[in-house]
Design a protein around this motif. Structure first.
Motif, mmCIF file in Angstrom:
data_model
loop_
_atom_site.group_PDB
_atom_site.id
_atom_site.type_symbol
_atom_site.label_atom_id
_atom_site.label_comp_id
_atom_site.label_asym_id
_atom_site.label_seq_id
_atom_site.Cartn_x
_atom_site.Cartn_y
_atom_site.Cartn_z
ATOM 1 N N HIS A 296 45.649 43.014 22.366
ATOM 2 C CA HIS A 296 45.468 44.464 22.262
ATOM 3 C C HIS A 296 45.520 44.916 20.805
ATOM 4 C CE1 HIS A 296 46.481 44.198 26.552
ATOM 5 N NE2 HIS A 296 45.933 45.392 26.689
ATOM 6 N N LYS B 45 38.376 45.980 30.841
ATOM 7 C CA LYS B 45 39.034 46.277 32.111
ATOM 8 C C LYS B 45 39.800 47.596 32.019
ATOM 9 C CE LYS B 45 39.479 41.431 33.462
ATOM 10 N NZ LYS B 45 40.392 40.337 33.874
ATOM 11 N N PRO B 46 39.626 48.479 33.011
ATOM 12 C CA PRO B 46 40.291 49.792 32.945
ATOM 13 C C PRO B 46 41.810 49.706 32.985
ATOM 14 C CG PRO B 46 39.241 49.462 35.088
ATOM 15 C CD PRO B 46 38.774 48.352 34.210
ATOM 16 N N GLN B 47 42.365 48.674 33.608
ATOM 17 C CA GLN B 47 43.822 48.570 33.709
ATOM 18 C C GLN B 47 44.488 48.263 32.364
ATOM 19 O OE1 GLN B 47 41.575 46.799 35.381
ATOM 20 N NE2 GLN B 47 42.208 44.669 35.755
ATOM 21 N N MET B 48 43.681 48.016 31.347
ATOM 22 C CA MET B 48 44.235 47.770 30.015
ATOM 23 C C MET B 48 44.497 49.075 29.261
ATOM 24 S SD MET B 48 41.541 44.723 29.145
ATOM 25 C CE MET B 48 42.078 44.499 27.463
ATOM 26 N N ARG B 49 44.152 50.197 29.876
ATOM 27 C CA ARG B 49 44.179 51.482 29.189
ATOM 28 C C ARG B 49 45.545 51.823 28.587
ATOM 29 N NH1 ARG B 49 41.466 56.361 29.528
ATOM 30 N NH2 ARG B 49 40.139 55.573 31.215
ATOM 31 N N LYS B 50 46.614 51.756 29.389
ATOM 32 C CA LYS B 50 47.911 52.257 28.949
ATOM 33 C C LYS B 50 48.391 51.556 27.687
ATOM 34 C CE LYS B 50 52.625 53.157 30.537
ATOM 35 N NZ LYS B 50 53.580 53.065 31.677
ATOM 36 N N ARG B 51 48.415 50.234 27.727
ATOM 37 C CA ARG B 51 48.891 49.474 26.565
ATOM 38 C C ARG B 51 47.988 49.705 25.364
ATOM 39 N NH1 ARG B 51 52.626 47.687 23.284
ATOM 40 N NH2 ARG B 51 52.258 45.610 22.432
ATOM 41 N N ASP C 71 39.074 39.218 29.249
ATOM 42 C CA ASP C 71 39.625 40.576 29.205
ATOM 43 C C ASP C 71 38.985 41.432 28.117
ATOM 44 O OD1 ASP C 71 41.243 39.832 31.247
ATOM 45 O OD2 ASP C 71 43.098 39.737 30.081
ATOM 46 N N ARG D 64 35.404 51.083 25.612
ATOM 47 C CA ARG D 64 34.904 50.522 26.870
ATOM 48 C C ARG D 64 33.406 50.766 27.029
ATOM 49 N NH1 ARG D 64 36.658 51.591 32.216
ATOM 50 N NH2 ARG D 64 35.573 49.633 32.558
#
Length: 327
Positions: free
Chosen positions: A118, A79-85, A70, A14
């Motif tokens: 991803h 985007k930070p919300q992509m972290r988990k995957r 994205d 990131r």
């Protein structure tokens, strides 16, 4: 441990995405992922076929289907919300676990990710050279390259519009008319219409545009393009194309006609050749003209443009009057 490494990888990715975006903004060179939908609209899809499972070079994956915002142009997550995957895949791929093949569309020399964004992002971070992919080959009416910026997409759209009107790719599939600036396909199409007009006068009938396009290509454009290649004129003008010089040659041809000098494609090219050598004041020798005319063919093969196009083409234009080719 690998989970901590995955978190560090995501944060690093990131930060790299941010720094690259900031640098691009400062340089005025912002290039997001190519959008498949935008390219499809510009280049006009003609069909598709499944090519099977292949190892695709990651460096050639430069576009996205539905998610161009994205990831950045290097497939770094933005985007930070992509972290988990992203972190889950990073850890799994570092452990050597098998991941499903991605799905891509292949247009020209570019791959667009349909499924597996991803996986591509993590694979790039891990410096994979290739990634398994199910490949769908897509055919477009306008050719595509990897450097598809906004201007190139507009140019592709102009080329598609030109092909729709002229049907040149249908009647002469081998023809490839490339220009370096917007707006030039309209001028080439005017030449085809002029050619069609005089074909109708000569043959006492209505000539279809497609038929005129084929005749124009065979008897006007291709002979001039052959001369341009034979005498390596493009080497004098880096960044220009044969079609650019075709427009220049026809403009010079009409300019010579206006000055009552011997005029024709051969004379125009000879004039350009002498001018680029810095000897514009020296008249082309009969020997040079004879060689050029031998390559061009007899004058009867070339149908002149109508008077209204002569007036338009001989009007002063930047890059077409004087000694410089179209910019």
């Amino acid at each position: 441990m690998k989970q901590l490494r995955a978190r560090a990888d995501f944060e690093t990715a990131r930060i790299q995405a941010f720094l690259r975006d900031a640098g691009s903004v400062l340089r005025g060179d912002t290039r997001p992922l190519l959008s498949f939908d935008e390219v499809r609209r510009a280049a006009r899809l003609e069909g598709q076929s499944y090519r099977g499972l292949k190892d695709v070079p990651i460096a050639d994956i430069r576009g996205s289907v539905g998610r161009p915002n994205d990831f950045d142009a290097s497939f770094l997550p933005v985007k930070p919300q992509m972290r988990k995957r992203w972190e889950q895949l990073d850890a799994a791929m570092r452990r050597g676990e098998a991941v499903p093949p991605i799905e891509v569309y292949h247009l020209g020399d570019v791959y667009f990710v349909k499924d597996g964004h991803h996986r591509v992002s993590v694979a790039r971070r891990l410096r994979w050279a290739t990634i398994p992919a199910k490949v769908i080959e897509v055919k477009t009416r306008a050719p595509l390259t990897g450097d598809m910026n906004a201007a190139a997409l507009l140019q592709a759209k102009e080329y598609v519009d030109f092909l729709e009107r002229s049907q040149l790719d249908r009647v002469r599939p081998q023809a490839s008319i490339a220009v370096s600036r917007l707006g030039r396909y309209d001028r080439i199409f005017e030449d085809i219409l002029g050619h069609r007009y005089f074909m109708g006068l000569q043959q006492y009938r209505e000539v279809a545009v497609a038929e005129a396009s084929a005749s124009w290509y065979d008897n006007v454009y291709k002979p001039i393009a052959d001369l341009i290649r034979e005498y390596d004129i493009l080497s004098h003008f880096p960044g220009r194309t044969e079609a650019d010089l075709y427009l220049w040659v026809t403009a010079r041809w009409l300019e010579l006609s206006r000055t009552q000098k011997p005029a024709g494609p051969a004379e125009a090219i000879a004039d350009i050749l002498f001018e680029t050598e810095g000897t514009a004041a020296t008249a082309p020798s009969p020997q040079v003209l004879a060689v050029l005319k031998r390559w061009l063919g007899p004058p009867r093969r070339v149908i002149e443009l109508p008077a209204r196009l002569i007036r338009r083409a001989t009007a002063p234009r930047p890059g077409l009057d004087g000694g410089s080719p179209p910019a």
